[in-house]
Design an enzyme around this catalytic site. Structure first.
Site, PDB file in Angstrom:
ATOM      1  N   ARG A   1       6.521  -2.763  -5.181  1.00 48.33           N
ATOM      2  CA  ARG A   1       6.510  -4.015  -5.931  1.00 48.33           C
ATOM      3  C   ARG A   1       7.410  -5.012  -5.206  1.00 48.33           C
ATOM      4  O   ARG A   1       8.429  -4.623  -4.602  1.00 48.33           O
ATOM      5  CB  ARG A   1       7.068  -3.798  -7.344  1.00 48.33           C
ATOM      6  CG  ARG A   1       6.103  -3.148  -8.300  1.00 48.33           C
ATOM      7  CD  ARG A   1       4.980  -4.116  -8.701  1.00 48.33           C
ATOM      8  NE  ARG A   1       4.132  -3.573  -9.747  1.00 48.33           N
ATOM      9  CZ  ARG A   1       2.946  -2.993  -9.545  1.00 48.33           C
ATOM     10  NH1 ARG A   1       2.465  -2.859  -8.330  1.00 48.33           N
ATOM     11  NH2 ARG A   1       2.238  -2.560 -10.561  1.00 48.33           N
TER      12      ARG A   1
ATOM     13  N   HIS B   1      -1.656  -7.925  -2.147  1.00 49.47           N
ATOM     14  CA  HIS B   1      -1.580  -6.940  -3.245  1.00 49.47           C
ATOM     15  C   HIS B   1      -2.939  -6.262  -3.448  1.00 49.47           C
ATOM     16  O   HIS B   1      -3.452  -6.192  -4.569  1.00 49.47           O
ATOM     17  CB  HIS B   1      -1.102  -7.612  -4.546  1.00 49.47           C
ATOM     18  CG  HIS B   1      -0.540  -6.620  -5.539  1.00 49.47           C
ATOM     19  ND1 HIS B   1       0.514  -6.906  -6.385  1.00 49.47           N
ATOM     20  CD2 HIS B   1      -0.883  -5.340  -5.831  1.00 49.47           C
ATOM     21  CE1 HIS B   1       0.772  -5.858  -7.139  1.00 49.47           C
ATOM     22  NE2 HIS B   1      -0.066  -4.890  -6.827  1.00 49.47           N
TER      23      HIS B   1
HETATM   24  C1  GLV Z   1      -1.172  -1.931  -8.516  1.00 50.33           C
HETATM   25  O1  GLV Z   1      -0.364  -2.738  -8.217  1.00 50.33           O
HETATM   26  C2  GLV Z   1      -0.891  -0.815  -9.373  1.00 50.33           C
HETATM   27  O2  GLV Z   1       0.190  -0.783  -9.958  1.00 50.33           O
HETATM   28  O3  GLV Z   1      -1.743   0.074  -9.514  1.00 50.33           O
END
Ligand code: GLV
Length: 325
Positions: A240, A288
């Protein structure tokens, strides 16, 4: 001819999509449309908010849950739940569940393996040479075999384990930091204890982060960690955004302490157009998208949690709100 039993209307469990950044009905509506006994609404279409028992969410607005006094289940469409657990309107009574999807882990593992090769083989140099039509075989002369390149892994859950197996099968020794000692797959060494993360980083030629975001892991990829890594090591950041102290990353790249980075997640998403990461020659950016959950996996996860709750059990995929995963 067999007749399918149709639940009477009163048995339908009603839910709501709550999201600020994706069109969840568009992404998941088809997979959910055929699920018996559930009906999902967009917030502006909910007939009676008091009948809403569950929410399907991703980045819900801060006050998103306030309108629904009887929510029992919050199903996140992904593996990471940090954005939901921090939500100020999340009711204490609601169980939060996440997706445990083996396919998502496999996709993530392939992505991580690709980036390991990218850094191991200095693929950026080849792309640059291609632009100037240069046949330069100097990189291959200095290539270290995978057995001499240690890949460190922060995070050893479903996705971390899939990454570890994939990278180990490519011949790289894998080291991982885990809370506890335990079994691991062939080619994977677990380190535990308070300083496990820094000990793993200290031996990592390539470090992959896939940790959940919690108070303990925020800012974990920082100047001190980079300084303890072998000079020129690479970072593959798949966790993250708030794991990474971005200015420390830029400084470590500029000093050569870190040789290159692959970044899929960012403190601010979308990454702003004027962010220095975009034009850094030794950073590879993806938006992402290292992995995805399939609509069917999300629908299956939701249905399983609803069934378990209805049977009076705590859902298998429920997260521990105190640890954050
Ligand atoms: C994607 O970011 C997830 O948390 O699966």
């Amino acid at each position: 001819m067999t007749r399918t039993a149709v639940k009477p209307e009163t048995d339908v469990v009603e839910g709501v999509y709550l999201c600020t950044s994706l069109d969840l009905p568009d992404l998941f509506g088809d997979a959910l449309a055929n699920q018996p006994g559930v009906r999902l609404y967009r917030p502006d279409e909910v007939p009676d908010p008091s009948r809403i028992r569950f929410a399907l969410v991703w980045k819900p607005a801060d006050d998103a849950f306030n309108a629904y006094p009887n929510i029992e289940l919050v199903q996140v469409i992904a593996a990471g739940v940090d954005g939901v657990l921090r939500n100020p309107s999340l009711p204490d009574r609601a169980v939060v569940t996440r997706v445990h999807d083996a396919e998502q882990a496999t996709i993530m593992a392939g992505f991580a393996g690709w980036h390991v090769v990218w850094h191991h083989r200095y693929m950026g140099n080849y792309l640059e040479a291609q632009r100037s039509k240069t046949w330069d075989r100097t990189t291959i002369k200095t290539l270290r075999p995978p057995s001499e390149v240690t890949v460190g892994l922060l995070g050893y859950g479903l996705m971390g384990q899939a990454i570890a197996r994939t990278v180990a099968s490519m011949g790289f020794p894998v080291l991982t930091a885990t809370r506890t000692e335990g079994e691991s797959d062939a080619g994977v060494t677990r380190m535990s204890g308070a300083d496990a993360v820094s000990r793993v980083a200290a031996r990592s030629d390539i470090l992959i982060n896939i940790l959940p975001l919690t108070d303990d892991t925020r800012d974990i990829l920082n100047a001190e960690l980079f300084a303890g890594m072998p000079k020129g090591a690479a970072l593959i950041q798949l966790g993250r955004g708030p794991h990474l102290v971005e200015d420390d990353m830029l400084a470590a790249l500029d000093s050569g302490q870190i040789g290159g980075a692959s970044l899929d997640v960012f403190r601010q998403e979308p990454l702003p157009a004027d962010h220095p990461f975009w034009s850094h020659p030794r950073i590879v950016i993806t938006p992402h998208e290292a992995s995805v959950t399939s609509p069917q996996a999300v629908a299956d996860a939701l249905m399983q949690s609803i069934r378990e709750l209805d049977a009076g059990h705590r859902p298998t995929a429920a997260v521990d709100k105190s640890t954050g995963y």
